[in-house]
Design a protein around this motif. Structure first.
Motif, short mmCIF file in Angstrom:
data_model
loop_
_atom_site.label_atom_id
_atom_site.label_comp_id
_atom_site.label_asym_id
_atom_site.label_seq_id
_atom_site.Cartn_x
_atom_site.Cartn_y
_atom_site.Cartn_z
N UNK A 189 0.82 -1.18 -0.01
CA UNK A 189 -0.03 -0.02 -0.03
C UNK A 189 0.74 1.33 0.07
N UNK A 190 2.17 1.19 -0.04
CA UNK A 190 2.95 2.45 0.34
C UNK A 190 3.26 3.34 -0.70
N UNK A 191 3.01 2.75 -2.05
CA UNK A 191 3.14 3.86 -3.27
C UNK A 191 2.28 3.20 -4.31
N UNK A 192 1.89 4.16 -5.26
CA UNK A 192 0.84 3.58 -6.26
C UNK A 192 1.36 2.48 -7.19
N UNK A 193 2.70 2.58 -7.28
CA UNK A 193 3.51 1.57 -8.27
C UNK A 193 3.48 0.06 -7.60
N UNK A 194 3.76 0.25 -6.10
CA UNK A 194 3.88 -1.10 -5.51
C UNK A 194 2.30 -1.64 -5.56
N UNK A 196 -0.02 -1.38 -7.64
CA UNK A 196 -0.51 -1.73 -8.89
C UNK A 196 0.35 -3.19 -9.03
N UNK A 197 1.47 -3.13 -8.63
CA UNK A 197 2.52 -4.46 -8.96
C UNK A 197 1.74 -5.52 -8.09
N UNK A 198 1.18 -5.25 -6.75
CA UNK A 198 0.79 -6.54 -5.96
C UNK A 198 -0.51 -6.78 -6.42
N UNK A 199 -1.18 -5.94 -7.18
CA UNK A 199 -2.60 -6.27 -7.71
C UNK A 199 -2.47 -7.17 -8.77
N UNK A 200 -1.44 -6.94 -9.49
CA UNK A 200 -1.33 -7.71 -10.86
C UNK A 200 -0.82 -9.21 -10.42
N UNK A 201 0.26 -9.12 -9.32
CA UNK A 201 0.63 -10.42 -8.90
C UNK A 201 -0.62 -11.32 -8.35
N UNK A 202 -1.42 -10.60 -7.62
CA UNK A 202 -2.56 -11.39 -7.02
C UNK A 202 -3.32 -11.94 -8.21
N UNK A 203 -3.61 -11.17 -9.11
CA UNK A 203 -4.58 -11.51 -10.27
C UNK A 203 -3.71 -12.63 -11.02
N UNK A 204 -2.58 -12.69 -11.25
CA UNK A 204 -1.94 -13.79 -11.88
C UNK A 204 -1.97 -15.28 -11.06
N UNK A 205 -1.76 -14.94 -9.77
CA UNK A 205 -1.73 -16.03 -8.60
C UNK A 205 -2.96 -16.61 -8.69
N UNK A 206 -4.14 -15.80 -8.86
CA UNK A 206 -5.28 -16.65 -8.92
C UNK A 206 -5.48 -17.39 -10.18
N UNK A 207 -4.66 -17.08 -11.25
CA UNK A 207 -4.75 -17.96 -12.51
C UNK A 207 -3.77 -19.20 -12.61
N UNK A 208 -2.62 -19.15 -11.60
CA UNK A 208 -1.39 -19.98 -12.02
C UNK A 208 -1.35 -20.90 -10.64
N UNK A 209 -1.75 -20.36 -9.56
CA UNK A 209 -1.32 -21.23 -8.57
C UNK A 209 -2.42 -22.23 -7.71
N UNK A 210 -3.76 -22.34 -8.50
CA UNK A 210 -4.64 -23.32 -8.23
C UNK A 210 -4.05 -24.76 -7.97
N UNK A 211 -3.34 -25.22 -8.72
CA UNK A 211 -2.85 -26.49 -8.47
C UNK A 211 -1.74 -26.85 -7.53
N UNK A 212 -1.18 -25.86 -7.14
CA UNK A 212 -0.15 -25.54 -6.06
C UNK A 212 -0.65 -26.28 -4.66
N UNK A 213 0.23 -27.12 -4.12
CA UNK A 213 -0.33 -27.85 -2.95
C UNK A 213 -0.51 -26.97 -1.75
N UNK A 214 0.35 -26.03 -1.50
CA UNK A 214 0.33 -25.00 -0.25
C UNK A 214 0.26 -23.64 -1.01
#
Length: 253
Positions: A189-194, A196-214
């Motif tokens: 939350x400490x800067x707009x750039x960070x 935006x980056x964290x929102x993008x990573x979370x969106x990617x994780x929702x697509x790519x990590x469902x098969x991950x065990x943990x």
């Protein structure tokens, strides 16, 4: 012809946590508690407790917050020791440590530059304080900003903790054996750039990590300051609670 025996399915787990818990973040922690409890079906997550955040919010001097912490522990929340001050006041001599301190956290990598003796004392003091307050053994130790220097890693083996965690794995603090692998999903939350980056990573994780065990999800008090972060956290919790069992860290040992 007989059919081969089916292989047992691998249980997929979701490990969620609220970081930077202390008297100075009580309102934000309460808000995050409500969100995680609703999405995970109960108090199936951990709290990372800072004994004296930045030297301004001593847990020892706040009986009211001690009672809140004890109540959360009684409800089933796992309690981790999360440094002592959280603030990094060390002078870093190596280039690697300087880079991590400057670019991976906003001056909060407390255990990145500590020598072994200092790290061990803070670990043991934090463990004793939180266990005295809750009446329960702590779940483990997680360094602020997930950053460990050599002194902190050496101290971990002597501090009596069961578990430790960094950005990429969870391990047995005494033996060093890795118990779970994969990136932790977190927000900034400490800067707009960070942000935006964290929102993008979370969106990617929702697509790519469902098969991950943990799958690990970590939220911070500052996340409540931006509606975009809260919305992303909500979507991410919903996504993984549907495919992974909300679990305690102790269950992966």
């Amino acid at each position: 012809m007989s059919q081969p025996a089916s292989q047992p399915s691998v249980r997929k787990r979701l490990l969620a946590s609220i970081h930077d818990v202390g008297p100075g973040s009580e309102r934000q922690v309460e808000q995050l508690y409500g969100l995680l409890e609703a999405r995970l079906g109960g108090p199936r997550f951990a709290m990372l407790v800072v004994p004296d955040h930045w030297g301004q919010h001593p847990l020892r001097a706040n009986p009211a917050f001690q009672a809140r912490l004890r109540g959360w522990a009684d409800a089933g929340i796992e309690m981790f020791v999360h440094g002592w001050f959280h603030r990094d006041s060390a002078t870093h001599s190596s280039g690697t440590a300087q880079f991590k301190a400057r670019h991976m956290t906003a001056g909060e990598g407390e255990f990145l530059g500590l020598d072994e003796a200092t790290a061990l004392q803070r670990m043991r003091d934090g463990k004793a304080l939180i266990e005295d307050i809750t009446g329960r053994e702590t779940a483990g130790f997680i360094a602020p900003a997930w950053l460990y220097g050599e002194g902190a890693r050496s101290a971990l083996a002597k501090a009596g903790f069961a578990l430790a965690e960094d950005h990429w794995k969870v391990w047995n603090a005494a033996t060093g054996n890795t118990l779970a692998k994969g990136p932790v999903i977190t927000w900034a939350s400490r800067s707009p750039m960070r942000t935006a980056s964290s929102l993008a990573f979370a969106a990617l994780a929702r697509q790519t990590l469902p098969l991950t065990r943990t799958v690990r999800i970590a939220v911070h008090p500052g996340d409540v300051t931006k509606e975009s972060l809260l919305s992303s956290i909500d979507r991410t919790l919903r996504r993984f609670a549907a495919s992974h069992t909300p679990s305690k860290y102790a269950e992966i040992q």
